[in-house]
Design a protein around this motif. Structure first.
Motif, mmCIF file in Angstrom:
data_model
loop_
_atom_site.group_PDB
_atom_site.id
_atom_site.type_symbol
_atom_site.label_atom_id
_atom_site.label_comp_id
_atom_site.label_asym_id
_atom_site.label_seq_id
_atom_site.Cartn_x
_atom_site.Cartn_y
_atom_site.Cartn_z
ATOM 1 N N UNK A 106 0.811 -1.273 -0.122
ATOM 2 C CA UNK A 106 -0.016 0.037 -0.171
ATOM 3 C C UNK A 106 0.964 1.207 0.156
ATOM 4 N N UNK A 107 1.957 1.388 0.842
ATOM 5 C CA UNK A 107 2.929 2.500 0.887
ATOM 6 C C UNK A 107 3.551 2.670 -0.605
ATOM 7 N N UNK A 108 3.828 1.303 -1.046
ATOM 8 C CA UNK A 108 4.604 1.611 -2.498
ATOM 9 C C UNK A 108 3.444 2.009 -3.500
ATOM 10 N N UNK A 109 2.274 1.519 -3.584
ATOM 11 C CA UNK A 109 1.400 2.276 -4.549
ATOM 12 C C UNK A 109 0.735 3.853 -4.243
ATOM 13 N N UNK A 110 0.964 4.113 -2.732
ATOM 14 C CA UNK A 110 0.340 5.389 -2.519
ATOM 15 C C UNK A 110 1.444 6.484 -3.168
ATOM 16 N N UNK A 111 2.697 5.964 -3.333
ATOM 17 C CA UNK A 111 3.829 6.678 -3.568
ATOM 18 C C UNK A 111 4.114 6.557 -5.125
ATOM 19 N N UNK A 115 2.345 0.085 -9.732
ATOM 20 C CA UNK A 115 1.059 0.395 -9.854
ATOM 21 C C UNK A 115 -0.006 -0.349 -8.911
ATOM 22 N N UNK A 116 -1.001 -0.036 -8.576
ATOM 23 C CA UNK A 116 -1.784 -0.498 -7.565
ATOM 24 C C UNK A 116 -2.992 -1.739 -8.585
ATOM 25 N N UNK A 117 -2.901 -2.825 -8.285
ATOM 26 C CA UNK A 117 -3.797 -3.882 -8.988
ATOM 27 C C UNK A 117 -4.547 -4.624 -7.995
ATOM 28 N N UNK A 118 -5.706 -4.645 -8.742
ATOM 29 C CA UNK A 118 -6.855 -5.155 -7.682
ATOM 30 C C UNK A 118 -6.688 -6.942 -7.863
ATOM 31 N N UNK A 119 -6.192 -7.257 -8.838
ATOM 32 C CA UNK A 119 -5.967 -8.788 -8.798
ATOM 33 C C UNK A 119 -4.392 -9.130 -8.141
ATOM 34 N N UNK A 120 -4.672 -10.037 -7.394
ATOM 35 C CA UNK A 120 -3.472 -10.395 -6.814
ATOM 36 C C UNK A 120 -2.133 -10.866 -7.412
ATOM 37 N N UNK A 121 -2.604 -11.676 -8.399
ATOM 38 C CA UNK A 121 -1.340 -12.081 -9.328
ATOM 39 C C UNK A 121 -0.557 -10.810 -10.091
ATOM 40 N N UNK A 122 -1.423 -10.185 -10.436
ATOM 41 C CA UNK A 122 -0.862 -8.693 -11.269
ATOM 42 C C UNK A 122 0.053 -7.894 -10.099
ATOM 43 N N UNK A 123 -0.626 -7.919 -8.844
ATOM 44 C CA UNK A 123 0.093 -6.975 -7.889
ATOM 45 C C UNK A 123 1.636 -7.665 -7.508
ATOM 46 N N UNK A 124 1.329 -9.009 -7.668
ATOM 47 C CA UNK A 124 2.688 -9.696 -7.552
ATOM 48 C C UNK A 124 3.837 -9.576 -8.442
ATOM 49 N N UNK A 125 3.419 -9.537 -9.701
ATOM 50 C CA UNK A 125 3.978 -9.329 -10.762
ATOM 51 C C UNK A 125 4.467 -7.698 -10.869
ATOM 52 N N UNK A 126 3.947 -6.966 -10.515
ATOM 53 C CA UNK A 126 4.262 -5.390 -10.169
ATOM 54 C C UNK A 126 5.659 -5.550 -9.122
#
Length: 363
Positions: A106-111, A115-126
């Protein structure tokens, strides 16, 4: 069969499926195709079932038999194999979703770091892309090994709780920011000389001293970056090397000029005195021979020992005496106050604290 046909499907299919459709279209058996291509019936069957890859050589043979470009077959095979690899990778990532909870996402996406991703797999890839690694197994090899190696690269007392993952994020962001700084080749002599100039910036505000500090260090081949403290990292500064280039990362953790400038010169001491193979991370209660040496270096360059001893002997720690002494040694009064507090000459709760400058994080 003299005219070459164009196949442009908008979806990815196994090459064997398309090949089987062509056989049906031309009313051709697998055995006949084997004869026409010079391949074995077994290989043709395995290609159709997806058990064997369709090689460039086979693609050329199919081009001659069906008039369909070899490039089409090659692309079909390449896309299919990539799809299988992606599915396998996604399956592996799906088993590692719990890793997300260990990182300050959350800190990383807020700053805007990822990128913030709703899908957890995409968030992992980010997250993996941020670290520049292909998997969390690779992340462990790179970061856990670095932060927990026995050579004191990650020195923190057992009583001091800090998140390895959060520290890794902070360090990685520092590395990324450092890439954007144009630096001359590292020159130890120039860096030592630049410290005299930099010291005189200690009473300036961040808007003034940050660009001057980074420019002066870059001329000497040192990248200096400011990265906000990540949650539960509790780190105030770090020194690391990227190839032949040293990097200093500062966090503004303690928000006062005496701490900030002591940390900067402490990190400079690591660069000038210690191994390039070690990443030095600074916490409030770090104590070992490396830290002690860097502490002495920072103390002595901020306030020369001879001048400091002369000032102490007078036993006058009034506001006027401190500000006059600070002007003489070309340092901010707040740095002098911080040194006197550290050495026990004046208490930490003191009205003189107003001589220290407080910093707020800036962009």
């Amino acid at each position: 069969m003299g005219n070459k046909n164009e196949f442009n499907p908008d979806y990815i299919v196994p090459p064997g499926e398309t090949l089987e459709e062509l056989l049906e279209h031309y009313d051709m058996t697998q055995a006949e195709l084997a004869e026409r291509t010079g391949r074995t019936p077994k290989l043709i069957n395995e290609i159709i079932k997806g058990k064997a890859s369709l090689t460039p050589e086979t693609g050329l043979q199919l081009e001659r038999v069906f008039g369909v470009e070899a490039e089409f077959w090659n692309n079909l095979e390449s896309n299919y194999r990539e799809l299988l690899a992606r599915k396998k990778s996604e399956e592996q990532l799906a088993e590692q979703k719990d890793f997300l909870r260990k990182f300050p996402v959350k800190f990383m996406t807020n700053n805007g770091w990822i990128k913030a991703e709703k899908d957890k797999l995409k968030q992992l890839e980010e997250l993996l892309s941020f670290f520049g690694v292909a998997s969390f197994d690779a992340w462990k090899e790179v970061w856990e090994e670095l932060l927990n190696q026995p050579e004191a690269a990650f020195r923190k007392t057992k009583s001091f709780s800090a998140s390895t993952e959060s520290i890794a994020v902070w360090l990685r962001k520092g590395e990324i920011e450092a890439r954007g700084i144009q630096c001359a080749p590292y020159n130890e002599k120039k860096f030592k000389e630049s410290l005299k100039e930099i010291k005189q910036l200690s009473d300036e505000d961040p808007e003034i001293f940050v660009p001057k500090l980074t420019k002066a260090c870059a001329k000497a081949g040192v990248a200096v970056v400011f990265v906000p403290e990540t949650p539960t990292s509790r780190v105030s500064g770090a020194t690391t090397w990227s190839g032949k280039r040293p990097i200093i990362i500062l966090s503004f953790r303690y928000k006062s000029n005496d701490h900030l400038w002591f940390t900067f010169f402490h990190e400079a001491g690591h660069i000038l005195k210690h191994s390039k193979k070690i990443t030095f991370l600074e916490f409030k209660d770090n104590v070992d021979e490396f830290e002690e040496e860097a502490n002495h270096f920072a103390s002595d360059i901020l306030i020369p020992p001879k001048d400091y001893q002369g000032f102490i002997k007078k036993r006058d720690f009034s506001e006027q005496a401190i500000t006059t002494f600070a002007e003489e040694v070309k340092i901010a009064p707040g740095v002098v106050v911080g040194r006197l507090q550290h050495d026990g000459y004046i208490p930490y709760p003191t009205k003189l604290n107003y001589l220290k400058k407080s910093y707020k994080w800036f962009n």
